[in-house]
Design a protein around this motif. Structure first.
Motif, PDB file in Angstrom:
ATOM      1  N   ALA A  70       0.716  -1.293   0.000  1.00  0.00           N
ATOM      2  CA  ALA A  70      -0.092  -0.128   0.042  1.00  0.00           C
ATOM      3  C   ALA A  70       0.465   1.143   0.161  1.00  0.00           C
ATOM      4  CB  ALA A  70      -0.863  -0.001   1.367  1.00  0.00           C
ATOM      5  N   ALA A  71       1.883   1.183   0.926  1.00  0.00           N
ATOM      6  CA  ALA A  71       2.631   2.510   0.978  1.00  0.00           C
ATOM      7  C   ALA A  71       3.509   2.639  -0.422  1.00  0.00           C
ATOM      8  CB  ALA A  71       3.564   2.228   2.182  1.00  0.00           C
ATOM      9  N   GLY A  72       4.059   1.624  -1.034  1.00  0.00           N
ATOM     10  CA  GLY A  72       4.632   1.475  -2.243  1.00  0.00           C
ATOM     11  C   GLY A  72       3.816   2.302  -3.462  1.00  0.00           C
ATOM     12  N   PHE A  73       2.643   1.746  -3.295  1.00  0.00           N
ATOM     13  CA  PHE A  73       1.636   2.246  -4.529  1.00  0.00           C
ATOM     14  C   PHE A  73       1.466   3.544  -4.273  1.00  0.00           C
ATOM     15  CE2 PHE A  73      -2.775   3.563  -5.595  1.00  0.00           C
ATOM     16  CZ  PHE A  73      -2.561   3.369  -6.698  1.00  0.00           C
ATOM     17  N   MET A  74       1.082   4.170  -2.963  1.00  0.00           N
ATOM     18  CA  MET A  74       1.020   5.448  -2.848  1.00  0.00           C
ATOM     19  C   MET A  74       2.136   6.721  -3.158  1.00  0.00           C
ATOM     20  SD  MET A  74      -1.452   7.625  -2.477  1.00  0.00           S
ATOM     21  CE  MET A  74      -2.704   6.335  -1.917  1.00  0.00           C
ATOM     22  N   ALA A  75       3.361   5.993  -2.543  1.00  0.00           N
ATOM     23  CA  ALA A  75       4.547   6.706  -2.816  1.00  0.00           C
ATOM     24  C   ALA A  75       4.723   6.713  -4.234  1.00  0.00           C
ATOM     25  CB  ALA A  75       5.485   6.014  -2.207  1.00  0.00           C
ATOM     26  N   ASN A  76       4.531   5.742  -5.156  1.00  0.00           N
ATOM     27  CA  ASN A  76       4.773   5.805  -6.631  1.00  0.00           C
ATOM     28  C   ASN A  76       3.787   6.657  -7.187  1.00  0.00           C
ATOM     29  OD1 ASN A  76       5.854   4.914  -9.454  1.00  0.00           O
ATOM     30  ND2 ASN A  76       4.031   3.557  -9.420  1.00  0.00           N
ATOM     31  N   LEU A  77       2.257   6.583  -7.139  1.00  0.00           N
ATOM     32  CA  LEU A  77       1.225   7.441  -7.382  1.00  0.00           C
ATOM     33  C   LEU A  77       1.797   9.112  -7.218  1.00  0.00           C
ATOM     34  CD1 LEU A  77      -1.466   7.740  -8.763  1.00  0.00           C
ATOM     35  CD2 LEU A  77      -2.232   7.556  -6.438  1.00  0.00           C
ATOM     36  N   GLU A 101       4.570  10.289  -6.742  1.00  0.00           N
ATOM     37  CA  GLU A 101       5.932  10.688  -7.227  1.00  0.00           C
ATOM     38  C   GLU A 101       5.650  10.780  -9.039  1.00  0.00           C
ATOM     39  OE1 GLU A 101      10.163   8.958  -6.763  1.00  0.00           O
ATOM     40  OE2 GLU A 101       9.486   7.674  -8.352  1.00  0.00           O
ATOM     41  N   GLN A 102       4.810   9.978  -9.604  1.00  0.00           N
ATOM     42  CA  GLN A 102       4.517   9.955 -10.910  1.00  0.00           C
ATOM     43  C   GLN A 102       3.477  10.849 -11.256  1.00  0.00           C
ATOM     44  OE1 GLN A 102       5.258   6.509 -13.607  1.00  0.00           O
ATOM     45  NE2 GLN A 102       5.999   5.407 -11.646  1.00  0.00           N
ATOM     46  N   ALA A 103       2.417  11.038 -10.308  1.00  0.00           N
ATOM     47  CA  ALA A 103       1.494  11.886 -10.891  1.00  0.00           C
ATOM     48  C   ALA A 103       0.894  12.743  -9.512  1.00  0.00           C
ATOM     49  CB  ALA A 103       0.336  10.849 -11.195  1.00  0.00           C
ATOM     50  N   PRO A 104       1.548  13.658  -9.040  1.00  0.00           N
ATOM     51  CA  PRO A 104       1.427  14.317  -8.003  1.00  0.00           C
ATOM     52  C   PRO A 104       0.061  15.040  -8.057  1.00  0.00           C
ATOM     53  CG  PRO A 104       3.299  15.250  -9.109  1.00  0.00           C
ATOM     54  CD  PRO A 104       2.952  14.078  -9.700  1.00  0.00           C
ATOM     55  N   GLN A 105      -0.505  15.293  -9.266  1.00  0.00           N
ATOM     56  CA  GLN A 105      -1.588  16.186  -9.353  1.00  0.00           C
ATOM     57  C   GLN A 105      -3.047  15.264  -9.082  1.00  0.00           C
ATOM     58  OE1 GLN A 105       0.055  14.614 -11.941  1.00  0.00           O
ATOM     59  NE2 GLN A 105      -1.132  13.977 -13.870  1.00  0.00           N
ATOM     60  N   TRP A 106      -2.701  14.010  -8.919  1.00  0.00           N
ATOM     61  CA  TRP A 106      -4.142  13.327  -8.441  1.00  0.00           C
ATOM     62  C   TRP A 106      -4.619  13.897  -7.152  1.00  0.00           C
ATOM     63  CZ3 TRP A 106      -5.946   9.682  -5.004  1.00  0.00           C
ATOM     64  CH2 TRP A 106      -4.971   9.373  -3.750  1.00  0.00           C
ATOM     65  N   VAL A 151       0.891   6.017 -14.697  1.00  0.00           N
ATOM     66  CA  VAL A 151       1.868   5.420 -13.688  1.00  0.00           C
ATOM     67  C   VAL A 151       1.885   4.110 -13.757  1.00  0.00           C
ATOM     68  CG1 VAL A 151       2.213   5.291 -11.283  1.00  0.00           C
ATOM     69  CG2 VAL A 151       0.848   7.216 -12.128  1.00  0.00           C
ATOM     70  N   ASP A 152       3.339   3.808 -14.404  1.00  0.00           N
ATOM     71  CA  ASP A 152       3.718   2.579 -14.402  1.00  0.00           C
ATOM     72  C   ASP A 152       3.945   1.703 -13.002  1.00  0.00           C
ATOM     73  OD1 ASP A 152       6.549   2.219 -13.547  1.00  0.00           O
ATOM     74  OD2 ASP A 152       6.734   3.846 -15.298  1.00  0.00           O
ATOM     75  N   GLY A 153       4.244   0.310 -13.068  1.00  0.00           N
ATOM     76  CA  GLY A 153       4.091  -0.412 -11.814  1.00  0.00           C
ATOM     77  C   GLY A 153       5.585  -0.433 -11.281  1.00  0.00           C
ATOM     78  N   LEU A 154       6.688  -0.198 -12.004  1.00  0.00           N
ATOM     79  CA  LEU A 154       8.126  -0.516 -11.658  1.00  0.00           C
ATOM     80  C   LEU A 154       8.189   0.379 -10.367  1.00  0.00           C
ATOM     81  CD1 LEU A 154      10.546  -1.591 -11.773  1.00  0.00           C
ATOM     82  CD2 LEU A 154      11.541   0.352 -13.466  1.00  0.00           C
ATOM     83  N   GLY A 155       7.663   1.535 -10.222  1.00  0.00           N
ATOM     84  CA  GLY A 155       7.959   2.416  -9.054  1.00  0.00           C
ATOM     85  C   GLY A 155       7.014   1.919  -7.772  1.00  0.00           C
ATOM     86  N   MET A 156       5.991   1.350  -7.958  1.00  0.00           N
ATOM     87  CA  MET A 156       5.464   0.779  -6.698  1.00  0.00           C
ATOM     88  C   MET A 156       6.500  -0.526  -6.293  1.00  0.00           C
ATOM     89  SD  MET A 156       1.956  -1.603  -6.535  1.00  0.00           S
ATOM     90  CE  MET A 156       1.415  -2.359  -5.065  1.00  0.00           C
ATOM     91  N   VAL A 179      14.751   5.950  -3.547  1.00  0.00           N
ATOM     92  CA  VAL A 179      14.335   5.355  -4.729  1.00  0.00           C
ATOM     93  C   VAL A 179      14.909   6.482  -5.835  1.00  0.00           C
ATOM     94  CG1 VAL A 179      12.660   4.921  -6.499  1.00  0.00           C
ATOM     95  CG2 VAL A 179      12.525   4.137  -3.958  1.00  0.00           C
ATOM     96  N   THR A 180      15.688   6.201  -6.557  1.00  0.00           N
ATOM     97  CA  THR A 180      16.431   7.270  -7.301  1.00  0.00           C
ATOM     98  C   THR A 180      16.215   7.204  -8.987  1.00  0.00           C
ATOM     99  OG1 THR A 180      18.661   5.962  -7.450  1.00  0.00           O
ATOM    100  CG2 THR A 180      18.272   7.761  -5.816  1.00  0.00           C
ATOM    101  N   PRO A 181      16.516   7.847  -9.900  1.00  0.00           N
ATOM    102  CA  PRO A 181      16.283   7.549 -11.346  1.00  0.00           C
ATOM    103  C   PRO A 181      17.346   6.300 -11.607  1.00  0.00           C
ATOM    104  CG  PRO A 181      16.163   9.824 -11.248  1.00  0.00           C
ATOM    105  CD  PRO A 181      16.672   9.106  -9.696  1.00  0.00           C
ATOM    106  N   GLU A 182      18.461   6.393 -11.067  1.00  0.00           N
ATOM    107  CA  GLU A 182      19.453   5.534 -11.567  1.00  0.00           C
ATOM    108  C   GLU A 182      19.096   4.091 -10.927  1.00  0.00           C
ATOM    109  OE1 GLU A 182      21.369   9.225 -11.289  1.00  0.00           O
ATOM    110  OE2 GLU A 182      20.193   8.342  -9.680  1.00  0.00           O
ATOM    111  N   LEU A 183      18.530   3.749  -9.647  1.00  0.00           N
ATOM    112  CA  LEU A 183      17.921   2.491  -9.350  1.00  0.00           C
ATOM    113  C   LEU A 183      16.830   2.194 -10.429  1.00  0.00           C
ATOM    114  CD1 LEU A 183      17.701   0.354  -7.383  1.00  0.00           C
ATOM    115  CD2 LEU A 183      16.044   1.795  -6.216  1.00  0.00           C
TER     116      LEU A 183
END
Length: 283
Positions: free
Chosen positions: A103-110, A112-117, A244-249, A268-272
């Motif tokens: 849950a935390a991973g999904f929300m952090a990714n969301l 990060e990738q779509a802060p406008q939601w 929002v793709d699934g890799l960030g989650m 979680v960085t662009p390099e990772l």
């Protein structure tokens, strides 16, 4: 040297070692992260013997997430609410602790990738009723989502999940079931659409969803990360909408476990992301 692992059956497909070994090297930590193939029925015994196996903790993937919750001496609210655990660790008293970081991973990714939601401004549509859907419903509820529409190929599973989360909500109809055949109609009223199924994954059929009603301000998320751009996300991008793709989650859900085991909170960085994406054949 501290050691952690990921257990599953099968486990060879897991990207967790790529993530955690990257962080171990980046932060100069004297540690190790291994894969452990644990057959069904043996997970509880394995986890209860972590100390004897010289592990400080473990990630847990399918099909052992329920067994991990049952094996735990202490489980947090997220694990109980979602009904499964995907990370465990031994505390100073030797007790096995469990959490669910999906849950935390999904929300952090969301975020990060779509802060406008916006959780309170519009309904969300969650497609699926499995373990991932449970975690995402919990995440949206915790974030203050005003209303969530839920649809699944098997309507009974969707209804059971809606009933489970209903008492937790601030309004009686926080989770509303939409018949599978009406899923494309529901797209038009939702600002966030989440595919929480395996549809669209490499080797699986694509998710059939008519996007004609998709709002201009809509955000579409997919938990699938292989391929990185699923047929659903490609179709959404063709319409100029946010995705929002699934890799960030996957990357963000790994953070809490690493911090518990190795006492460093990783970033979680662009390099990772590039490092793990390369293993998927995607840069």
């Amino acid at each position: 040297m501290k050691r952690a692992c990921v257990i599953g059956w099968p486990v060879e497909h897991s990207r967790s070692p790529l993530i955690h070994r990257y962080w171990l090297k980046q932060y100069g930590i004297d540690g190790a992260y291994e894969k452990e193939a644990v057959p069904p029925g043996e997970a509880e015994a394995f986890l209860r013997a972590l100390a004897e196996r010289d592990y400080v903790g473990a990630n847990v993937t399918l099909p052992h997430k329920l067994a991990a919750l049952q094996a735990a001496d202490v489980a947090d609210e997220a694990a109980y609410a979602i009904g499964a655990a995907n990370a465990v660790w031994l505390d100073s008293a030797g007790k096995l602790n469990a959490t669910n970081t999906d849950a935390a991973g999904f929300m952090a990714n969301l975020n990060e990738q779509a802060p406008q939601w916006n959780a309170s401004r519009q309904p969300a549509l969650v497609i699926g009723a499995g373990g991932a859907a449970r975690a995402i419903l919990y995440a949206l509820l915790e974030a203050g989502a005003a209303k969530v529409l839920l649809t699944n190929r098997t309507s009974e599973r969707a209804s059971a999940l809606a009933d489970y989360f209903g008492p937790m909500s601030v309004t009686p109809n926080w989770v509303e079931v939409v018949d599978w055949k009406n899923r494309s109609l529901a797209v038009g009223e939702c600002g966030l659409i989440v595919n929480a199924t395996s549809l669209g994954m490499t080797g699986e059929k694509p998710l059939e969803l008519d996007l004609a009603r998709l709002r201009e301000d809509a955000v579409v998320a997919d938990i699938v990360y292989a391929p990185l751009v699923t047929p659903l996300l490609a179709a959404v991008r063709d319409r100029g909408r946010a995705t929002v793709d699934g890799l960030g989650m996957l990357l963000h859900q790994a953070v809490p476990g690493f911090e518990r085991w190795f006492s460093v909170r990783p970033e979680v960085t662009p390099e990772l992301r590039s490092h793990v994406a390369a293993s998927l054949g995607s840069a």
